[in-house]
Scaffold this motif. Structure first.
Motif: not given
Lengths: 398, 259
Positions: B64, B67, B69, B97, B101-105, B116-117, B164
């Motif tokens: 993190r 990257s 964050a 990155f 646990t990366t999610g999507l809308y 979007y990204f 993404r």
């Protein structure tokens, strides 16, 4: 920043729940609820006033004229009852609404120019005491007739009799216009509903925009986009602000429309009061809503981004609702009027200002002072929200 | 090219926790938890660096920081010579990155998620369109490009997350346990993707618990324990440390006895 804003709005528009809450609820439901509630209450009131009342009467022979007067009333119906001891039971099981007991010697007392009395039995544990009012109206008629007789027998002139009855008479001359009186009634709860709609509409999107990003795992990637965090906060804030304000404004607009269309159907004074509320007043109410919506948006966003999940966010926001109701409800208390002291109390001042606007008695210096102070508070909260958003402990609480 | 030296990061601890868990971890001191004490590694083009370590070793925190964050308390990191502390926005443009646990809308379609990204990365509409078409072709995503992310299968979602990650043509990839919690087929999609980027000579940092992934993809390994990097070298060197040819033994040996 506008990319984020547009995307969040698009996402919200695709969500039926939000759509219903922000658009349909204020436009349709609220006027509908209040319309039907108002109609129902006036209907019930009229009904109660005209409904047939059953009664029992004892000692008719002591006052035949009075008994006859009651018998002549169309909406009153006599129900024979054996003895006075049964009155209480008969009222309890609703066979009769009230009972009159005329004592012996009633007529004699009147004949001797002495005051006579009769007893009224009824259950007065009701909010609107209509029974006694209706009985009193009949008695008053009778009194009027007796006074006319007395006038003749005392050989007094009309003026002398008036003096004998009420030496001093109070003439009430209200300085309040009709609008002011109606405004005081309506203006009390209007801000309450408007502010609640504004808050409630933004609540669900707020949870989605903050805690929702964490729960879905999209926050991390969003933070890694080459967009300054300040811009992210501002975009999210603007979305909530838009939603809350839109919702409240839609409600103002729909109520305005409703009043112009159906205002004529309202009765007398109410109609005049409503007519007097012009577009300018509504516009000023709307103007008041702008910084208030900003305050709500900042607080909601800050709480939501702090929460780890939808659940936690909902848990944090519900006490906030209770908390925010307090200053708004304060404005509805008797004795709380707009003055420089209350103009300094956040949210209460907004509620009071809206009330004054509806009444048409706004002090414009105070209006702008409130607008300014509310805007300042909104600005401070937004800045705080931005600082809050940059804290690692808030964003990565796990 | 990515170079990371001497990263350190501490978090304030909740007071109650502090009293209860007294000195169980050498990294706890006076209300602070030293999540990362001294982590260094580097990764050259065409190389896949495996970042290994037990749970809570500080891998995620380190990644993190790299990257951008989180801000480190100490240490430096450069991506293609750009100081990530001085120019975080510039650095972010170069990083792709992805984490497990990366999610999507959910209410946006697959394509909208990716676009979007792309827009957040400031890509011009024409470039974004071409890049999107190419990626969807490459990952075979055209079929479900306009379906809502909510309704996608986990494999489709993973493809979407990958698209993404690389929409802005990053010059390095950081993957934080990208296969954790995925089924075999979805995990394979991710691993194939890593292999394809390795072939493109893009540096990849892969944090993982699966040693077979290390065996299959990684050239070099960095092992992190208690917030410090305690081993750096090639996969062969690590295998050697274990005595035999087994990576598991070697890994356990390094954790218990150091390199």
């Amino acid at each position: 920043m506008w990319t984020v804003y547009a995307k969040e709005l698009l996402e919200l528009l695709r969500d039926r729940k939000t759509f219903v809450f922000t658009v349909l609820l204020p436009i349709l439901a609220m006027p509908l609820i209040f319309g039907s509630l108002g109609y129902l209450s006036s209907f019930m009131f009229r009904n109660a006033q005209q409904a047939e009342l059953t009664y029992a009467i004892f000692g008719k022979q002591h006052a035949p004229q009075l008994a006859e007067r009651f018998a002549r009333e169309k909406s009153l119906r006599e129900v024979p009852l054996a003895q006075p001891e049964a009155i209480k039971a008969a009222i309890a099981d609703e066979r009769i609404k009230f009972a009159l007991v005329i004592p012996p010697g009633f007529q004699d007392a009147l004949g001797a120019h002495r005051q006579a009395s009769i007893a009224l039995h009824y259950n007065n544990a009701v909010a609107l005491d209509i029974t006694s009012k209706r009985v009193l109206a009949v008695i008053e008629q009778h009194n009027g007739a007796l006074r006319a007789q007395a006038l003749a027998s005392f050989k007094l002139s009309r003026d002398q009799l008036d003096f004998a009855l009420d030496p001093v008479r109070l003439e009430v001359r209200s300085t309040a216009g009709k609008r002011e009186r109606i405004g005081a009634l309506v203006g009390g709860f209007l801000p309450y509903i408007l502010l609640m709609v504004c808050l409630m509409a933004a609540m669900y999107p707020a949870i989605d925009l903050g805690a929702g990003e964490k729960e879905r795992g999209t926050l991390e990637t969003l933070l890694l986009a080459p967009v300054p965090r300040g811009a992210l906060v501002l975009a999210k804030f603007l979305v909530l602000f838009t939603v809350g304000l839109t919702s409240a404004l839609l409600m103002v607009a729909s109520m305005g429309l409703l009043l112009t269309l159906f205002g004529g159907a309202l009765q007398g004074a109410m109609q005049q009061g409503v007519r007097a509320i012009g577009a300018r007043d509504l516009a000023m109410v709307a103007l008041m809503l702008v910084p208030t919506a900003a305050i709500f948006a900042s607080i909601l966003l800050a709480l939501s981004i702090y929460a780890k999940s939808y659940k936690e966010a909902a848990g944090l926001i519900s006490p906030l609702m209770m908390l925010i109701i307090v200053p708004i409800a304060l404005a509805m208390l008797p004795g709380v009027e707009l003055n420089w002291f209350w103009a300094m109390v956040p949210l209460t001042n907004v509620s009071l200002a809206m009330k004054e606007l509806v009444k048409g008695t706004m002090d414009y210096r105070m209006f702008f002072a409130i607008l300014l102070s509310t805007s300042v508070i909104a600005g401070v909260l937004l800045a705080w929200c931005r600082w809050w958003f940059e804290r690692e402990q808030v964003l990565f609480r796990n | 090219m990515i170079e990371v030296t001497g990263l350190a990061k501490r978090f304030p601890m909740a007071r109650q926790k502090e009293r209860r868990a007294k000195r169980r971890d050498p990294r706890e001191q006076q209300g602070w938890f030293q999540a990362v004490r001294d982590v260094s590694f580097e990764c050259a083009p065409g190389e896949v660096l495996g970042l290994l370590g037990p749970n809570g070793a500080g891998k995620t925190t380190a990644l993190r920081i790299v990257s951008t964050a989180l801000r480190p308390d100490a240490g430096r990191a450069f991506i293609d010579g750009i100081d990530i502390l001085a120019e975080p926005l510039q650095a972010r443009r170069r990083i792709g990155f992805l984490s497990g646990t990366t999610g999507l809308y959910g209410r946006l379609s697959a394509r909208e998620n990716v676009e979007y990204f792309g827009r957040l990365h400031g890509m011009a509409p024409e470039r974004l369109r071409r890049r999107c078409d190419a990626l969807f072709e490459q990952l075979d995503m055209h079929e479900f490009a306009h379906k809502r992310a909510d309704s996608l299968s986990s494999g489709m979602k993973q493809k979407c997350a990958i698209a993404r990650t690389v929409i802005h043509e990053p010059s390095i990839l950081i993957l934080d346990e990208p296969t954790t919690g995925l089924d075999v087929m979805s995990a394979k999609i991710v691993l194939d993707f890593v292999a394809s980027y390795k072939a493109l000579r893009i540096p990849v940092i892969l944090s993982t618990h699966h040693l077979h992934e290390v065996d299959k993809l990684c050239d070099r390994v960095c092992i992190v324990n208690h917030g410090a990097s305690i081993f750096q070298g090639t996969v062969e060197q690590l295998r050697h440390l274990g005595g035999g040819g087994d990576l598991y033994d070697a890994f356990v040996h390094v954790i218990h006895h150091g390199a």
